[in-house]
Design an enzyme around this catalytic site. Structure first.
Site, PDB file in Angstrom:
ATOM      1  N   THR A 294      74.267  56.132 127.533  1.00  0.00           N
ATOM      2  CA  THR A 294      73.318  57.034 126.859  1.00  0.00           C
ATOM      3  C   THR A 294      72.764  58.088 127.820  1.00  0.00           C
ATOM      4  O   THR A 294      72.510  57.805 128.982  1.00  0.00           O
ATOM      5  CB  THR A 294      72.170  56.201 126.257  1.00  0.00           C
ATOM      6  OG1 THR A 294      72.727  55.263 125.352  1.00  0.00           O
ATOM      7  CG2 THR A 294      71.175  57.077 125.516  1.00  0.00           C
ATOM      8  N   GLU A 295      72.572  59.287 127.279  1.00  0.00           N
ATOM      9  CA  GLU A 295      72.020  60.400 128.079  1.00  0.00           C
ATOM     10  C   GLU A 295      70.851  61.027 127.338  1.00  0.00           C
ATOM     11  O   GLU A 295      70.633  60.718 126.161  1.00  0.00           O
ATOM     12  CB  GLU A 295      73.128  61.421 128.355  1.00  0.00           C
ATOM     13  CG  GLU A 295      74.285  60.784 129.117  1.00  0.00           C
ATOM     14  CD  GLU A 295      75.144  61.786 129.860  1.00  0.00           C
ATOM     15  OE1 GLU A 295      74.842  62.988 129.811  1.00  0.00           O
ATOM     16  OE2 GLU A 295      76.107  61.332 130.496  1.00  0.00           O
TER      17      GLU A 295
ATOM     18  N   GLY B 142      70.584  63.658 125.868  1.00  0.00           N
ATOM     19  CA  GLY B 142      71.034  64.306 124.642  1.00  0.00           C
ATOM     20  C   GLY B 142      71.382  63.341 123.519  1.00  0.00           C
ATOM     21  O   GLY B 142      71.657  63.761 122.407  1.00  0.00           O
TER      22      GLY B 142
ATOM     23  N   SER C 265      74.463  58.002 120.360  1.00  0.00           N
ATOM     24  CA  SER C 265      75.414  57.755 119.263  1.00  0.00           C
ATOM     25  C   SER C 265      76.602  58.713 119.341  1.00  0.00           C
ATOM     26  O   SER C 265      77.744  58.316 119.176  1.00  0.00           O
ATOM     27  CB  SER C 265      74.703  57.946 117.918  1.00  0.00           C
ATOM     28  OG  SER C 265      73.650  57.030 117.782  1.00  0.00           O
TER      29      SER C 265
ATOM     30  N   ILE D  17      68.627  52.705 129.952  1.00  0.00           N
ATOM     31  CA  ILE D  17      69.645  51.816 130.506  1.00  0.00           C
ATOM     32  C   ILE D  17      68.983  50.481 130.862  1.00  0.00           C
ATOM     33  O   ILE D  17      67.986  50.457 131.603  1.00  0.00           O
ATOM     34  CB  ILE D  17      70.267  52.438 131.775  1.00  0.00           C
ATOM     35  CG1 ILE D  17      70.799  53.858 131.490  1.00  0.00           C
ATOM     36  CG2 ILE D  17      71.335  51.527 132.368  1.00  0.00           C
ATOM     37  CD1 ILE D  17      71.814  53.952 130.380  1.00  0.00           C
TER      38      ILE D  17
ATOM     39  N   ARG E  36      50.033  24.178 106.891  1.00  0.00           N
ATOM     40  CA  ARG E  36      48.904  25.013 106.509  1.00  0.00           C
ATOM     41  C   ARG E  36      48.560  24.825 105.035  1.00  0.00           C
ATOM     42  O   ARG E  36      49.442  24.948 104.180  1.00  0.00           O
ATOM     43  CB  ARG E  36      49.263  26.484 106.760  1.00  0.00           C
ATOM     44  CG  ARG E  36      48.151  27.453 106.481  1.00  0.00           C
ATOM     45  CD  ARG E  36      47.116  27.366 107.561  1.00  0.00           C
ATOM     46  NE  ARG E  36      46.041  28.316 107.346  1.00  0.00           N
ATOM     47  CZ  ARG E  36      45.027  28.460 108.197  1.00  0.00           C
ATOM     48  NH1 ARG E  36      44.970  27.714 109.279  1.00  0.00           N
ATOM     49  NH2 ARG E  36      44.083  29.327 107.955  1.00  0.00           N
TER      50      ARG E  36
ATOM     51  N   HIS F 274      51.730  32.913 109.170  1.00  0.00           N
ATOM     52  CA  HIS F 274      50.773  32.469 110.190  1.00  0.00           C
ATOM     53  C   HIS F 274      49.406  33.133 110.022  1.00  0.00           C
ATOM     54  O   HIS F 274      48.445  32.718 110.667  1.00  0.00           O
ATOM     55  CB  HIS F 274      51.294  32.753 111.597  1.00  0.00           C
ATOM     56  CG  HIS F 274      52.305  31.752 112.073  1.00  0.00           C
ATOM     57  ND1 HIS F 274      53.621  31.824 111.720  1.00  0.00           N
ATOM     58  CD2 HIS F 274      52.185  30.656 112.865  1.00  0.00           C
ATOM     59  CE1 HIS F 274      54.278  30.817 112.279  1.00  0.00           C
ATOM     60  NE2 HIS F 274      53.431  30.096 112.975  1.00  0.00           N
ATOM     61  N   GLY F 275      49.339  34.167 109.231  1.00  0.00           N
ATOM     62  CA  GLY F 275      48.062  34.848 109.050  1.00  0.00           C
ATOM     63  C   GLY F 275      47.608  35.537 110.323  1.00  0.00           C
ATOM     64  O   GLY F 275      48.434  35.954 111.150  1.00  0.00           O
TER      65      GLY F 275
ATOM     66  N   GLU G  16      73.214  49.548 121.982  1.00  0.00           N
ATOM     67  CA  GLU G  16      74.621  49.235 121.698  1.00  0.00           C
ATOM     68  C   GLU G  16      75.025  49.712 120.286  1.00  0.00           C
ATOM     69  O   GLU G  16      75.952  49.197 119.697  1.00  0.00           O
ATOM     70  CB  GLU G  16      74.927  47.734 121.869  1.00  0.00           C
ATOM     71  CG  GLU G  16      74.279  47.093 123.074  1.00  0.00           C
ATOM     72  CD  GLU G  16      75.110  47.158 124.357  1.00  0.00           C
ATOM     73  OE1 GLU G  16      76.267  47.582 124.304  1.00  0.00           O
ATOM     74  OE2 GLU G  16      74.563  46.780 125.415  1.00  0.00           O
TER      75      GLU G  16
END
Lengths: 408, 265
Positions: free
Chosen positions: A127-128, A130, A133, A159, A276, A354-355, A380
């Site tokens: 990845t760059e 820019g 994908s 990265i 609960r 779990h609230g 990825e």
């Protein structure tokens, strides 16, 4: 059809679960807060055979097949729902495999035994700034031959494992444009093994992540970085294709690790709703609670099966020559598309059960929500890229949206 | 060095035990595991082998389920595994089991050291190791917390035993039977390569005839213990008290006084 496990697979799952539940699970909060994975955990993973397990024994690996690697990913996800340890595991498993498959023997001898011992890191850098994908459009890092050296200029971002690589040593498989001709299409990129530590001209940076805090996310600028020729990984201008193989492997393991984390979240949730009580009865007895559980469990079981099918297909290809990368790309993209999003939904539902406690750090679910979002955003491959791959395999290349983009 | 480790399969330590009205004990659908105390013995045997060379053989008396314990030990690194079984052995107590183990060790012939765990987590009798040493006529070194030195040339061993009164250093000639206890080492996890070996290995089965054991000395007829009645102990009754105080130090002081008054500490 056989949905059973072999004896080896059954024993391996138990071994990884024993290790992960004893050594990792009790320390997940600590890993999240301290923002690193303790070295003794990495050393323990090495002893069990969990570091780059698909690398052959001649380089210190376990020579594991993809079913075994996927079982381990599921168990590590179950133990660490923050996904920090699973990220370390699956990045090294997938890209270690690509390096093992395509790297030069001298460099493999130098790095792989250290990676499998937990003394060096192995990552991926495509990845760059820019984008990630659209590799064709976004990958602007240039690699140029200068006598007996390759010279690199450019920048990589988002990265995994930059700090780990700088601290421990190791390499990132870096994709660089090696053919300046814009018409070269996918045949313009090459992979290189880049040691971040000790390489002149590498300027690192870090990002403050939202989740999976135990493993660093960073980037690096490359200013006239020079590497010997043997650092080329695979064929010249075939890096895109090698990357696609690695992505398919990583996506399968991501599917499994998200399934494992989701299973852990659901188990935690089921304990909660059985205990609960509200309005004089356990909340598990309310349709508004148990029907979502039933739906989510059903979806999860489906994703789990398709993930293991992807792993099985990978073994069919790499071990038996009985599948192609098209089969794998499709199956892995489906696992990667579904598992992280489903995991995110499951964790949110479990948080509801779990609230208010779920909104505190007394409850581990918030680590899961923060962690799994990494894979449902991208890492990825974004969900839409997964959909493009699935559609490509169904419709054929003639309908790839990128064809029309390039024509306009 | 030929080191033999005796091991047994047990239900998982988190299993819930229940007893029905006929006195049948059930562990539910708990997975079977190697007796956790035996892992210390396997680890110690592997450390000794790595130091002195030789072979580690794991030995178990039991039905097919006993393979779980043997496979775990092989996955940890043991070289060989032997299972001894005959339906006649079902219902053996420690007296009968130690007889079968002794016969199997005698059949192996070249054994220098036998290791046992301190007890099994299901039956908890703590007797099999001692009984085995007595049967073999070898020194019994139970509750060993530290293996000080093994002199293979001189065929002797020095160990430190953990006793109620303190620690005791003893020296004994080999062969001997050594019982390990928690703290002697940190058992390793099984590894991928070990699991591959464990899954592919052949596990020989020795019958009573193979080891030259007499049928009347095994099973219930060979056992000294009788089980006239088996029942679940009555549920324990207790009460909880929450200590109220301003500061944590004050709470600690009150708790200490209560524990002293109850003679807990």
């Amino acid at each position: 059809m056989d949905f059973g496990w072999t004896e080896e697979q059954r024993l391996w799952r138990r071994a990884v679960r024993d290790f992960a539940q004893n050594e990792i699970a009790p320390r997940v909060r600590e890993i999240d807060e301290e923002e690193f994975i303790p070295r003794e955990i990495v050393a323990g993973m090495a002893d069990v055979g969990l570091l780059a397990p698909t690398v052959g024994e001649e380089y210190g690996g376990a020579g594991a097949d993809w079913m075994m690697a996927t079982i381990a990913a599921e168990e590590l996800g179950r133990a660490d729902i923050s996904l920090a340890v699973p990220v370390l595991y699956l990045v090294e498993a997938a890209w270690g495999f690509i390096f093992y498959r395509y790297g030069s023997s001298g460099l493999k001898q130098e790095y792989l035994p250290r990676v499998t011992r937990g003394e060096a890191f192995l990552g991926i850098a495509t990845t760059e700034p820019g984008g990630g994908s659209d590799i064709l459009g976004a990958c602007r890092t240039r690699g140029q031959r200068d006598g007996d050296r390759w010279v690199f200029n450019g920048e990589k971002v988002y990265i995994s494992g930059v700090r780990e690589s700088l601290d421990w040593g190791g390499i990132h498989l870096m994709l660089a444009r090696t053919d300046p001709d814009e018409d070269a299409g996918h045949r313009a990129f090459t992979f290189f093994a880049l040691p971040l530590k000790g390489t002149g001209g590498v300027i690192p940076t870090y990002f403050d992540d939202m989740g999976r805090m135990g493993i660093s996310t960073g980037g690096f600028a490359l200013d006239e970085v020079r590497l010997p020729l043997e650092h080329q990984v695979g064929e010249l201008n075939k890096g895109f294709y090698h990357a696609m193989e690695g992505f398919s492997a990583a996506r399968t393991l991501i599917g499994a690790t998200c399934v494992g984390a989701s299973e852990a979240a659901l188990a935690m949730g089921m304990d909660q709703i059985k205990l609960r009580e509200a309005f004089g009865r356990p909340i598990a007895s309310f349709e508004g609670v148990q029907f979502p559980l039933a739906n989510l469990y059903t979806d999860l079981e489906g994703v789990r099966l398709s993930t293991y099918k992807a792993a099985w297909l990978m073994d069919q290809m790499y071990r038996h020559g009985a599948a192609t990368h098209h089969d794998i790309a499709l199956a892995a993209a489906m696992a990667k598309l579904k598992a992280p999003r489903l995991g995110f939904s499951i964790m949110n539902e479990v948080a509801d059960w779990h609230g208010a406690m779920a909104y505190t750090k007394e409850c581990p679910i918030e680590m899961g929500i923060r962690g799994i979002r990494s894979y449902s955003i991208g890492a990825e491959g974004t969900p839409n890229v997964m959909r493009m791959i699935i559609a490509r395999e169904l419709l054929g290349k003639d309908f790839l949206p990128t064809l029309y983009t390039n024509k306009s | 060095m030929h080191i033999v480790v005796c091991t047994k399969y047990t239900p998982d330590s988190e299993a819930k035990m229940s007893v029905d009205e006929e006195g049948n004990i059930s562990w539910g659908d708990s997975p079977l595991i190697i007796n956790p105390w035996d892992e210390y013995s396997v680890e110690e045997a592997l450390l000794l082998r790595d130091q002195h060379g030789g072979t580690v053989t794991v030995l178990s008396v039991g039905p097919e389920a006993a393979l779980e314990a043997l496979k775990h030990a092989v996955a940890m690194g043991a070289d060989e595994a032997v299972r001894v079984w005959d339906e006649a052995c079902a219902g053996s107590d420690t007296l009968a089991t130690s007889y079968v183990l002794a016969k199997a060790v005698e059949k192996m012939g070249d054994v220098d050291l036998v290791l046992c765990g301190k007890s099994t987590i299901d039956a908890q009798t703590w007797q099999t190791g001692v009984a085995l040493a007595t049967r073999l006529g070898w020194p019994s070194l139970m509750y060993t917390i530290n293996l000080v030195e093994l002199r293979s040339e001189e065929r002797s061993i020095t160990v430190e035993r953990l006793l109620e009164e303190g620690r005791q250093v003893v020296e004994a000639p080999l062969p001997a039977v050594l019982g390990t206890t928690k703290g002697i080492n940190e058992p390793r996890y099984t590894s991928f390569i070990g699991i591959r070996k464990a899954a592919q290995m052949e596990y020989p089965l020795w019958t009573l005839e193979d080891i030259g054991a007499e049928r009347e000395k095994v099973g219930p007829q060979g056992s000294g213990v009788r089980w006239p009645e088996v029942f679940e102990p009555p549920a324990r009754e207790g009460e909880a008290e929450i200590i109220e105080a301003e500061t944590i130090e004050e709470k600690a002081r009150i708790l200490t006084e209560m524990l002293l008054a109850e003679k807990v500490i």
